[in-house]
Motif scaffolding. Sequence first.
Motif, PDB file in Angstrom:
ATOM      1  N   PHE A  83       2.265   6.418  -6.124  1.00  0.00           N
ATOM      2  CA  PHE A  83       1.674   5.274  -6.825  1.00  0.00           C
ATOM      3  C   PHE A  83       2.771   4.333  -7.330  1.00  0.00           C
ATOM      4  O   PHE A  83       3.612   4.723  -8.146  1.00  0.00           O
ATOM      5  N   VAL A  84       2.747   3.110  -6.821  1.00  0.00           N
ATOM      6  CA  VAL A  84       3.793   2.120  -7.123  1.00  0.00           C
ATOM      7  C   VAL A  84       3.956   1.922  -8.636  1.00  0.00           C
ATOM      8  O   VAL A  84       5.066   1.960  -9.170  1.00  0.00           O
ATOM      9  N   GLU A 125       5.528  -0.798   1.741  1.00  0.00           N
ATOM     10  CA  GLU A 125       6.186  -1.203   0.486  1.00  0.00           C
ATOM     11  C   GLU A 125       7.686  -1.393   0.695  1.00  0.00           C
ATOM     12  O   GLU A 125       8.355  -2.022  -0.116  1.00  0.00           O
ATOM     13  N   ASN A 176      -1.148  -0.238   3.799  1.00  0.00           N
ATOM     14  CA  ASN A 176      -2.122   0.418   2.906  1.00  0.00           C
ATOM     15  C   ASN A 176      -3.335   0.919   3.679  1.00  0.00           C
ATOM     16  O   ASN A 176      -3.916   0.186   4.479  1.00  0.00           O
ATOM     17  N   GLU A 185      -6.662   5.434  -9.134  1.00  0.00           N
ATOM     18  CA  GLU A 185      -5.714   4.491  -9.736  1.00  0.00           C
ATOM     19  C   GLU A 185      -5.373   3.334  -8.790  1.00  0.00           C
ATOM     20  O   GLU A 185      -4.868   2.305  -9.221  1.00  0.00           O
ATOM     21  N   PHE A 186      -5.630   3.481  -7.505  1.00  0.00           N
ATOM     22  CA  PHE A 186      -5.328   2.406  -6.550  1.00  0.00           C
ATOM     23  C   PHE A 186      -6.422   1.339  -6.629  1.00  0.00           C
ATOM     24  O   PHE A 186      -7.588   1.652  -6.884  1.00  0.00           O
ATOM     25  N   VAL A 187      -6.048   0.090  -6.365  1.00  0.00           N
ATOM     26  CA  VAL A 187      -6.963  -1.006  -6.689  1.00  0.00           C
ATOM     27  C   VAL A 187      -8.284  -0.939  -5.913  1.00  0.00           C
ATOM     28  O   VAL A 187      -9.343  -1.243  -6.463  1.00  0.00           O
ATOM     29  N   LYS A 190     -10.411   1.832  -7.403  1.00  0.00           N
ATOM     30  CA  LYS A 190     -10.734   1.449  -8.781  1.00  0.00           C
ATOM     31  C   LYS A 190     -11.902   0.453  -8.748  1.00  0.00           C
ATOM     32  O   LYS A 190     -12.851   0.548  -9.514  1.00  0.00           O
ATOM     33  N   GLY A 209      -5.274  -6.261 -12.712  1.00  0.00           N
ATOM     34  CA  GLY A 209      -4.073  -7.089 -12.818  1.00  0.00           C
ATOM     35  C   GLY A 209      -4.240  -8.347 -11.990  1.00  0.00           C
ATOM     36  O   GLY A 209      -5.269  -9.037 -12.075  1.00  0.00           O
ATOM     37  N   ALA A 210      -3.255  -8.627 -11.142  1.00  0.00           N
ATOM     38  CA  ALA A 210      -3.279  -9.853 -10.336  1.00  0.00           C
ATOM     39  C   ALA A 210      -4.274  -9.725  -9.180  1.00  0.00           C
ATOM     40  O   ALA A 210      -4.326  -8.690  -8.503  1.00  0.00           O
ATOM     41  N   ARG A 215      -3.019  -7.562   0.908  1.00  0.00           N
ATOM     42  CA  ARG A 215      -2.626  -6.337   1.591  1.00  0.00           C
ATOM     43  C   ARG A 215      -3.320  -6.267   2.949  1.00  0.00           C
ATOM     44  O   ARG A 215      -4.417  -6.804   3.134  1.00  0.00           O
ATOM     45  N   HIS A 276      -1.764  -3.701 -16.060  1.00  0.00           N
ATOM     46  CA  HIS A 276      -1.887  -3.636 -14.595  1.00  0.00           C
ATOM     47  C   HIS A 276      -1.013  -4.665 -13.878  1.00  0.00           C
ATOM     48  O   HIS A 276      -1.014  -4.736 -12.654  1.00  0.00           O
ATOM     49  N   ARG A 278       2.630  -6.074 -12.692  1.00  0.00           N
ATOM     50  CA  ARG A 278       3.839  -5.334 -12.313  1.00  0.00           C
ATOM     51  C   ARG A 278       5.106  -6.139 -12.592  1.00  0.00           C
ATOM     52  O   ARG A 278       5.096  -7.363 -12.448  1.00  0.00           O
ATOM     53  N   GLU A 281       6.234  -7.978  -8.145  1.00  0.00           N
ATOM     54  CA  GLU A 281       5.021  -7.835  -7.325  1.00  0.00           C
ATOM     55  C   GLU A 281       5.358  -7.952  -5.827  1.00  0.00           C
ATOM     56  O   GLU A 281       6.331  -8.601  -5.447  1.00  0.00           O
TER      57      GLU A 281
HETATM   58  P1  GDP Z   1       0.097  -0.668  -3.514  1.00  0.00           P
HETATM   59  O1  GDP Z   1       0.055  -1.734  -2.479  1.00  0.00           O
HETATM   60  O2  GDP Z   1       0.598   0.633  -2.995  1.00  0.00           O
HETATM   61  O3  GDP Z   1       0.786  -1.067  -4.766  1.00  0.00           O
HETATM   62  O4  GDP Z   1      -1.456  -0.364  -3.846  1.00  0.00           O
HETATM   63  P2  GDP Z   1      -2.349  -0.647  -5.144  1.00  0.00           P
HETATM   64  O5  GDP Z   1      -3.762  -0.403  -4.728  1.00  0.00           O
HETATM   65  O6  GDP Z   1      -1.852   0.115  -6.324  1.00  0.00           O
HETATM   66  O7  GDP Z   1      -2.123  -2.199  -5.441  1.00  0.00           O
HETATM   67  C1  GDP Z   1      -2.442  -3.189  -4.483  1.00  0.00           C
HETATM   68  C2  GDP Z   1      -2.347  -4.563  -5.150  1.00  0.00           C
HETATM   69  O8  GDP Z   1      -3.390  -4.704  -6.103  1.00  0.00           O
HETATM   70  C3  GDP Z   1      -1.027  -4.800  -5.921  1.00  0.00           C
HETATM   71  O9  GDP Z   1      -0.565  -6.072  -5.624  1.00  0.00           O
HETATM   72  C4  GDP Z   1      -1.451  -4.716  -7.375  1.00  0.00           C
HETATM   73  O10 GDP Z   1      -0.642  -5.480  -8.268  1.00  0.00           O
HETATM   74  C5  GDP Z   1      -2.870  -5.281  -7.292  1.00  0.00           C
HETATM   75  N1  GDP Z   1      -3.706  -4.914  -8.448  1.00  0.00           N
HETATM   76  C6  GDP Z   1      -4.403  -5.787  -9.220  1.00  0.00           C
HETATM   77  N2  GDP Z   1      -5.028  -5.113 -10.182  1.00  0.00           N
HETATM   78  C7  GDP Z   1      -4.731  -3.806 -10.044  1.00  0.00           C
HETATM   79  C8  GDP Z   1      -5.137  -2.639 -10.760  1.00  0.00           C
HETATM   80  O11 GDP Z   1      -5.848  -2.675 -11.742  1.00  0.00           O
HETATM   81  N3  GDP Z   1      -4.645  -1.447 -10.276  1.00  0.00           N
HETATM   82  C9  GDP Z   1      -3.835  -1.370  -9.188  1.00  0.00           C
HETATM   83  N4  GDP Z   1      -3.432  -0.177  -8.751  1.00  0.00           N
HETATM   84  N5  GDP Z   1      -3.445  -2.476  -8.507  1.00  0.00           N
HETATM   85  C10 GDP Z   1      -3.898  -3.679  -8.924  1.00  0.00           C
END
Ligand code: GDP
Length: 323
Positions: A83-84, A125, A176, A185-187, A190, A209-210, A215, A276, A278, A281
Amino acid sequence: MKKALITGITGQDASYLAEFLLKKGYKVFGTTRRSSTVNNERIEHIQDKITILQGDLLDQGSLSSALLESEPDEVYNLAAQSFVQTSWNQPVLTGEFTALGVTRLLEAIRTVNPKIKFYQASSSEMFGKVTETPQKETTRFHPRSPYGVAKVYGHYITMNYRESFGIFACSGILFNHESPRRGLEFVTRKISNAVARISLNKQKTVELGALEPKRDWGFAGDYVEAMWLMMQQDKADDYVIATGENHAVLEFLDLAFKAVGINDWSEYVIANKTPHMRPAEVDYLIGDAAKAHKVLGWKPKTSFKQLVEMMVKADLAMEKKEK
Ligand code: GDP
Ligand code: NDP
């Protein structure tokens, strides 16, 4: 009968890979690290068909023992702190697991049996702040998180053991990939879970977050086939695995809400929330999997829309069951 050992057997990808290899007639072994609670939800349905061994990426002896016990033809190294966001809170541990863990496993292979084939779970990543679009095997790395940096190390040490010792060591640079078994926890997960809960009146809002980052999201079930195909080649090599299409977090959100019949979701979403966001980013990832298509004959089967709908549907079913 071929034998495979998968590290991180409790993880998302390992569960799909184990299913895939069992169907191919493999004897499947998987390693877990010790934990005080059972953590086998993703493999419960196949637990009686696979053999679980102890193996921690921090403990090289445990990895050697797992190799000696299972005598695998193929090792798939899927274990990692994956998890990043967490990698900024635990940068040293992330390096120990996700970077040095790869060397420990390669060392175990080199000393136990260098004929064992090795697959490393590399990541998009590593491209981070991209220098070329779309990203392919030759694109320069510019990781943006301790996780990305650790994966670059894992990638290069895999290449190095191939070049130094002639070990069949390959890396899949996977973009991804998600599924109903993705960690909460991944967006993507979630969102799919929050949307299901909101539509069932179990939750009022979701904090994110953003929403602008993009992706290249695929389905994990499609991607494990590519891992296996890489291991069946005459020569070990590295391959980008991606759909070739990317979408913003916002698009995922929109499709997920539409899947439960909510077109205006503005009252349910709180974006740009501090925990949320980073420190650095990754804004834009999109992969070019032409090499995998040409050499491995691999192509993704699941569309972005199908993926979102599959995840929301699974979370709806789960949330309806759990009162
Ligand atoms: P990653 O590509 O391995 O970092 O997968 P993630 O699912 O954790 O994040 C994908 C993108 O979603 C990233 O650019 C995050 O900054 C964005 N993001 C926006 N809101 C959230 C959040 O609430 N949780 C996570 N995990 N990512 C978020
Ligand atoms: P998960 O987070 O779902 O699974 C990771 C697995 O690693 C879990 O089984 C976890 O065990 C295990 N693990 C963590 N630390 C250790 C350790 N010290 N020793 C042994 N096992 C450990 O990841 P995914 O299935 O999504 O990903 C698989 C691999 O692919 C990872 O290496 C990931 O970084 C990489 N990857 C994933 C992508 C994706 O989009 N899913 C994209 C590109 C690469 P526990 O259950 O005990 O925590």
